[in-house]
Scaffold this motif. Structure first.
Motif, PDB file in Angstrom:
ATOM      1  N   UNK A 340      79.506  73.850 -10.055  1.00 54.68           N
ATOM      2  CA  UNK A 340      79.799  75.082 -10.798  1.00 54.68           C
ATOM      3  C   UNK A 340      80.539  76.068  -9.882  1.00 54.68           C
ATOM      4  N   UNK A 341      81.246  77.055 -10.482  1.00 58.27           N
ATOM      5  CA  UNK A 341      81.827  78.094  -9.631  1.00 58.27           C
ATOM      6  C   UNK A 341      80.721  78.699  -8.767  1.00 58.27           C
ATOM      7  N   UNK A 405      80.164  77.140 -17.954  1.00 56.30           N
ATOM      8  CA  UNK A 405      80.399  78.163 -16.928  1.00 56.30           C
ATOM      9  C   UNK A 405      81.608  77.835 -16.053  1.00 56.30           C
ATOM     10  N   UNK A 406      82.497  76.990 -16.571  1.00 51.91           N
ATOM     11  CA  UNK A 406      83.730  76.698 -15.831  1.00 51.91           C
ATOM     12  C   UNK A 406      83.582  75.610 -14.791  1.00 51.91           C
ATOM     13  N   UNK A 407      82.466  74.880 -14.814  1.00 49.21           N
ATOM     14  CA  UNK A 407      82.215  73.835 -13.822  1.00 49.21           C
ATOM     15  C   UNK A 407      82.683  72.464 -14.281  1.00 49.21           C
ATOM     16  N   UNK A 408      82.279  71.452 -13.517  1.00 51.31           N
ATOM     17  CA  UNK A 408      82.678  70.073 -13.804  1.00 51.31           C
ATOM     18  C   UNK A 408      81.440  69.189 -13.916  1.00 51.31           C
TER      19      UNK A 408
ATOM     20  N   UNK B 102      83.581  83.805  -6.578  1.00 55.51           N
ATOM     21  CA  UNK B 102      83.937  82.390  -6.742  1.00 55.51           C
ATOM     22  C   UNK B 102      85.120  82.006  -5.858  1.00 55.51           C
ATOM     23  N   UNK B 178      87.251  75.674 -12.548  1.00 54.52           N
ATOM     24  CA  UNK B 178      86.875  76.699 -11.571  1.00 54.52           C
ATOM     25  C   UNK B 178      85.887  76.203 -10.525  1.00 54.52           C
ATOM     26  N   UNK B 179      85.522  74.924 -10.581  1.00 53.80           N
ATOM     27  CA  UNK B 179      84.646  74.369  -9.547  1.00 53.80           C
ATOM     28  C   UNK B 179      85.475  74.108  -8.291  1.00 53.80           C
TER      29      UNK B 179
END
Lengths: 454, 454
Positions: A340-341, A405-408, B102, B178-179
């Protein structure tokens, strides 16, 4: 003639073409929960020409080919889900060249990270990518692996300067080179890295090397809560300390490691940190880290600059996954791998801990918090359908929390079999481009079918 | 209706669709020697939707589209060699989001590096990629640009975490995220970075940010010969000092800079070095660099820790290319951009200096020696056919020297128009894969035709 005879004729060595049941069995699974499946035959090539021969043969006949390295995949990459040929590349384990003044080495795909580092020692150099297992460089390139050092040195894709690749039709191509950087055409090297054996087989890899830092200090800090440990990690990263490693391990993991490695670390949420660089910067950094940990009420703060003791400490961390597996005999394991960011890490971990309690699954949480990447290792009985369902549901919730949340869905393990649905959720509008590239490189779909894409 | 009317109908703003001769002229060339060619019309989109409209229109009618940023390309990327539409993206210059915790920012493609750094200052963060010009982030991503900071922070491809891209048919796709790292599928982000506008138009870019180091010190060391300076650079890199920057500038360049910037640096081969990190590590590093320079008989060694003076010093280095151009009015300029394995740098530079003398061309040599990347700026009269021939021949010899030693024809400028032949020499067996990707992404060949491929 049959498949075995055809391949034997090409390779010409009974020791390196086999349908021996034990060998097939060994090549039927990785180290995680995915259902095993045996290949029809295992080939151990020694040269790119042999790999090329096998692939052009398989391509003409539409026979699936699955590359295999150390066998330490966590996402079933090496399971030949449609049978066919498994190419075990561990006999291609020559370090072809070490060029210390160019900070690079040229290796065959079966060279392992520890083998390479052993050979590099006398030059004062090292190769930084360090997943838990002693994986092969080829396998690590295929999954874009990383590990504890990536916060400072980057991931596998950052280390691979060039490749020799055998394509599905047997053609041998070369990408990249020995220059530290290049803007010459499309980045095929980076495209192959992380392609999980679906675009071609690596037969030679040029990797970047790094100087062993002058000074290194390991720090272990325990905290009253997992949230406090995560907050301390975030504070350290923001303060510009630039740690060499920063790993979070929860108390369940510490307990398992203690049992597995006969250590006696206090069972509390713990940050394992390593600072490296000039002696002066390590000294200053250690003071700053100590202050930042104290601010989050660290209950214990220890440093270790003896390299033997430090190795033991890191070995413990590296064996976390195996320790957890050993702690629950008879259970199998699923490891989440979300990233995650950075700013979302404390809340993502708190949310995960809540889910673990809600679902009542045995789970350990640890990870590379400097990258926002953490693992939840879920131990479960594959025979218990209800438990399997709960594990899958919980895994999906952890992934979706990260994605929202913008993660992978995967920071370093890859998609493999288990995360294919999540790839589509994460990269909905660009997956068709990936599939187009797959068809372009492998029109007959023989390269590791059933991986990455549904 | 004609092209202009069609586009005007789509964009609906006379200020942003133009066939004004002066504007067409401004979009006919980069800053190097390539023959100019005007586009038929220039469009200034403000949104991804407008870019998509223009592309789907152009794709249906097979009209070439050339993206344009700051106009500072050194390889003719922005010259619409087949006419058609130039998309000037400088009105898409919003910094959409800065997420300091971030370590990332989300920007539109027309944001320039200086604009971004200005906005980042208050967070104690910066964006490291620094080519000479105040280029746009979009243009820098398109060419995989780098600059003086890449020895420490990496190149553009290392900074781009994700992209919004409009494809040739107008489809809008998203890559990355964003990760800090991901192993989810093929690395489309890295494939688009460096694709020089031939695979799509970037409309949104997620870039990595870095903390401004606690301490910085600039060092300027002059040497009796170019070879001695190159040897000192190699020694510094091997010693593990990890410089933030390490730039080599020859005496011709110093002379040009002195004239252009009213400075009075002694005209001798000079290393410009910057050390950054903790105060203690910078202090120790400076001492070590001093010793290593003395060992190569440095004739002058100066340090500068005042940020204003340091900026002036680096500004001089950044303006080297412009200074050389200004020093030879009426002449045009070709800049080589080879990058060789680090250990080959001293001999590559010596060989280049020999070639300069053999061909009798006015030339300055400078570059990012920490990456093995250096530029030979050749000033010549485009009207003098014999001189043009000599320049081209010499350029080819410099490139072939680099290729025969494992290097690349372009470290950071890209292929563009001028290096297309060299791409085939460098990546003979993998160019067909690149061409396959080009056809897959842009079947009608409308995206920046005439670049990268012959």
């Amino acid at each position: 003639m049959g498949l075995y005879e055809d391949l034997l004729e090409r390779i010409g060595d009974r020791e390196r073409v086999t349908v021996n049941e034990t060998v097939l069995e060994q090549h039927s699974k990785g180290i995680a929960y995915h259902a095993p499946r045996k290949p029809d035959v295992v080939v151990f090539p020694k040269t790119a020409a042999e790999v090329s021969d096998v692939l052009s043969y398989a391509n003409e006949r539409r026979i699936p080919v699955t590359p295999f390295g150390a066998g330490s995949s966590l996402e079933g990459h090496i399971i030949p889900v449609q049978g066919g040929i498994t190419l075990n590349l561990t006999m291609m384990n020559n370090i072809i060249d070490i060029r210390p003044d160019d900070f690079l080495a040229i290796v065959e795909p079966g060279v392992t990270r520890m083998q390479l580092n052993q050979a590099l020692k006398k030059y004062g150099l090292f190769f930084p990518v360090d997943p838990g297992a002693d994986a092969t460089i080829g396998g690590m390139a295929a999954t874009n692996a990383s590990g504890t050092n990536s916060v400072k040195y980057g991931v596998m894709r950052d280390q691979v300067l060039g490749l020799e690749v055998v394509l599905a039709d047997g053609k041998i191509v070369h990408t990249g080179g020995m220059a530290a950087k290049s803007s010459a055409g499309y980045d095929l090297t980076g495209l192959f890295v992380g392609s999980e054996g679906t675009l071609g087989v690596f037969t030679r890899i040029i990797v970047r090397l790094h100087g062993i830092p002058e000074a290194t200090n390991a720090i272990k800090a325990s905290f009253p809560t997992l949230a406090a440990a995560a907050e301390a990690a975030a504070a350290i990263l923001k303060a510009g300390v630039s740690p060499g490693k920063i790993e979070l391990v929860d108390e369940q993991t510490i307990q398992a490691v203690n049992q597995y490695k006969q250590t006696n670390y206090p069972a509390a949420p713990t940050l394992f940190i390593e600072l490296s660089g000039s002696a002066a910067s390590v000294k200053d950094g250690t003071e700053l880290v100590k202050e930042l940990c104290a601010a989050e009420n660290a209950v214990l703060f220890e440093t270790e600059d003896d390299s033997g003791e430090r190795a033991k400490l890191w070995e413990a961390r590296h064996h976390a996954a195996f320790a957890i597996q050993a702690a629950y005999p008879g259970k199998t394991m699923l490891s989440t791998d979300v990233c995650v960011p950075l700013s979302k890490l404390p809340e993502a971990i708190a949310e995960t801990r809540k889910l673990v309690e809600e679902y009542g699954i045995t789970a350990a949480i640890f990870g590379h918090v400097g990258d926002g990447n953490y693992h939840t290792v879920l131990a479960f009985a594959p025979s218990d359908a209800e438990e399997v369902k709960r594990v899958e549901e919980m895994n999906a919730r952890i992934v979706r929390y990260a994605l929202s949340h913008g993660g992978t869905c995967t920071g370093e393990h890859g998609i493999g079999i288990g995360k294919r649905h999540f790839l589509y959720e994460e990269h909905r509008d660009s997956v068709p481009l990936m599939q187009g590239i797959k068809r372009l490189f492998d029109p007959n779909g023989i390269m590791n079918p059933g991986k990455i894409f549904l």
